[in-house]
Design a protein around this motif. Structure first.
Motif, mmCIF file in Angstrom:
data_model
loop_
_atom_site.group_PDB
_atom_site.id
_atom_site.type_symbol
_atom_site.label_atom_id
_atom_site.label_comp_id
_atom_site.label_asym_id
_atom_site.label_seq_id
_atom_site.Cartn_x
_atom_site.Cartn_y
_atom_site.Cartn_z
ATOM 1 N N HIS A 4 14.620 -4.297 1.573
ATOM 2 C CA HIS A 4 13.603 -3.865 2.536
ATOM 3 C C HIS A 4 12.544 -4.956 2.633
ATOM 4 C CE1 HIS A 4 15.009 0.341 2.206
ATOM 5 N NE2 HIS A 4 15.234 0.004 0.948
ATOM 6 N N LEU A 5 12.198 -5.325 3.849
ATOM 7 C CA LEU A 5 11.142 -6.293 4.095
ATOM 8 C C LEU A 5 10.165 -5.650 5.052
ATOM 9 C CD1 LEU A 5 10.450 -9.487 3.814
ATOM 10 C CD2 LEU A 5 11.240 -9.531 6.168
ATOM 11 N N GLU A 6 8.907 -5.540 4.645
ATOM 12 C CA GLU A 6 7.898 -4.893 5.479
ATOM 13 C C GLU A 6 6.726 -5.849 5.659
ATOM 14 O OE1 GLU A 6 5.047 -0.988 5.352
ATOM 15 O OE2 GLU A 6 7.009 -0.887 4.403
ATOM 16 N N ILE A 7 6.393 -6.120 6.913
ATOM 17 C CA ILE A 7 5.291 -7.024 7.223
ATOM 18 C C ILE A 7 4.373 -6.330 8.219
ATOM 19 C CG2 ILE A 7 4.649 -9.243 8.223
ATOM 20 C CD1 ILE A 7 7.400 -10.269 7.306
ATOM 21 N N ASP A 8 3.077 -6.341 7.931
ATOM 22 C CA ASP A 8 2.069 -5.782 8.824
ATOM 23 C C ASP A 8 1.736 -6.850 9.864
ATOM 24 O OD1 ASP A 8 -0.085 -4.684 10.122
ATOM 25 O OD2 ASP A 8 -1.332 -4.495 8.330
ATOM 26 N N LEU A 9 2.325 -6.723 11.047
ATOM 27 C CA LEU A 9 2.127 -7.739 12.082
ATOM 28 C C LEU A 9 0.665 -7.873 12.483
ATOM 29 C CD1 LEU A 9 5.244 -7.075 14.336
ATOM 30 C CD2 LEU A 9 4.938 -8.843 12.580
ATOM 31 N N SER A 10 -0.096 -6.801 12.403
ATOM 32 C CA SER A 10 -1.511 -6.880 12.776
ATOM 33 C C SER A 10 -2.317 -7.691 11.756
ATOM 34 C CB SER A 10 -2.109 -5.484 12.935
ATOM 35 O OG SER A 10 -2.141 -4.812 11.688
ATOM 36 N N ALA A 11 -1.775 -7.901 10.570
ATOM 37 C CA ALA A 11 -2.467 -8.686 9.548
ATOM 38 C C ALA A 11 -2.160 -10.176 9.645
ATOM 39 C CB ALA A 11 -2.090 -8.181 8.156
ATOM 40 N N ARG A 22 7.787 -18.334 9.822
ATOM 41 C CA ARG A 22 7.591 -19.037 8.561
ATOM 42 C C ARG A 22 7.893 -18.125 7.384
ATOM 43 N NH1 ARG A 22 4.770 -19.384 4.288
ATOM 44 N NH2 ARG A 22 3.524 -17.605 4.858
ATOM 45 N N ILE A 23 7.410 -16.897 7.441
ATOM 46 C CA ILE A 23 7.647 -15.933 6.362
ATOM 47 C C ILE A 23 9.139 -15.658 6.216
ATOM 48 C CG2 ILE A 23 7.364 -13.497 5.723
ATOM 49 C CD1 ILE A 23 4.501 -13.719 6.930
ATOM 50 N N LEU A 24 9.831 -15.419 7.320
ATOM 51 C CA LEU A 24 11.258 -15.114 7.262
ATOM 52 C C LEU A 24 12.062 -16.299 6.727
ATOM 53 C CD1 LEU A 24 11.654 -13.107 10.566
ATOM 54 C CD2 LEU A 24 11.620 -12.210 8.229
ATOM 55 N N ARG A 25 11.743 -17.505 7.146
ATOM 56 C CA ARG A 25 12.448 -18.684 6.631
ATOM 57 C C ARG A 25 12.200 -18.854 5.132
ATOM 58 N NH1 ARG A 25 10.456 -20.589 11.333
ATOM 59 N NH2 ARG A 25 8.746 -21.680 10.323
ATOM 60 N N TYR A 26 10.968 -18.666 4.704
ATOM 61 C CA TYR A 26 10.610 -18.822 3.295
ATOM 62 C C TYR A 26 11.379 -17.823 2.434
ATOM 63 C CZ TYR A 26 7.830 -18.854 -0.954
ATOM 64 O OH TYR A 26 7.427 -18.919 -2.260
ATOM 65 N N ARG A 56 11.402 -5.371 -1.183
ATOM 66 C CA ARG A 56 11.886 -4.671 -2.360
ATOM 67 C C ARG A 56 13.395 -4.484 -2.260
ATOM 68 N NH1 ARG A 56 9.737 -1.082 1.050
ATOM 69 N NH2 ARG A 56 10.786 0.880 1.396
ATOM 70 N N VAL A 57 14.010 -4.382 -3.397
ATOM 71 C CA VAL A 57 15.424 -4.054 -3.501
ATOM 72 C C VAL A 57 15.487 -2.684 -4.162
ATOM 73 C CG1 VAL A 57 17.636 -4.670 -4.546
ATOM 74 C CG2 VAL A 57 16.134 -6.464 -3.664
ATOM 75 N N THR A 58 16.204 -1.756 -3.532
ATOM 76 C CA THR A 58 16.330 -0.406 -4.065
ATOM 77 C C THR A 58 17.804 -0.036 -4.189
ATOM 78 O OG1 THR A 58 16.223 0.592 -1.863
ATOM 79 C CG2 THR A 58 14.136 0.325 -3.051
#
Length: 59
Positions: A4-11, A22-26, A56-58
């Motif tokens: 699971h990858l969660e990113i707050d786009l407004s932040a 950049r975040i996804l490539r990293y 997170r990995v669940t």
């Protein structure tokens, strides 16, 4: 197992697409450094080192 990858786009700083890319490539490049067979999690930071999400990995 699930990843699971969660990113707050407004932040994210403007433009969102550049920082999100950049975040996804990293994280795609760094996943090989983690044991994905066990549950784990970590925060995600933008280029200014501000927390903007988590992964997170669940089971």
């Amino acid at each position: 197992m699930r990843f699971h990858l969660e990113i707050d786009l407004s932040a994210l700083p403007q433009p969102h697409d550049a920082e999100l890319g950049r975040i996804l490539r990293y994280w795609a490049g760094n996943l090989s450094h983690y044991d994905l067979s066990v549950e784990t999690s970590e925060s995600i930071r933008d280029s200014a080192y501000e927390e903007v999400g988590s992964w997170r990995v669940t089971a």
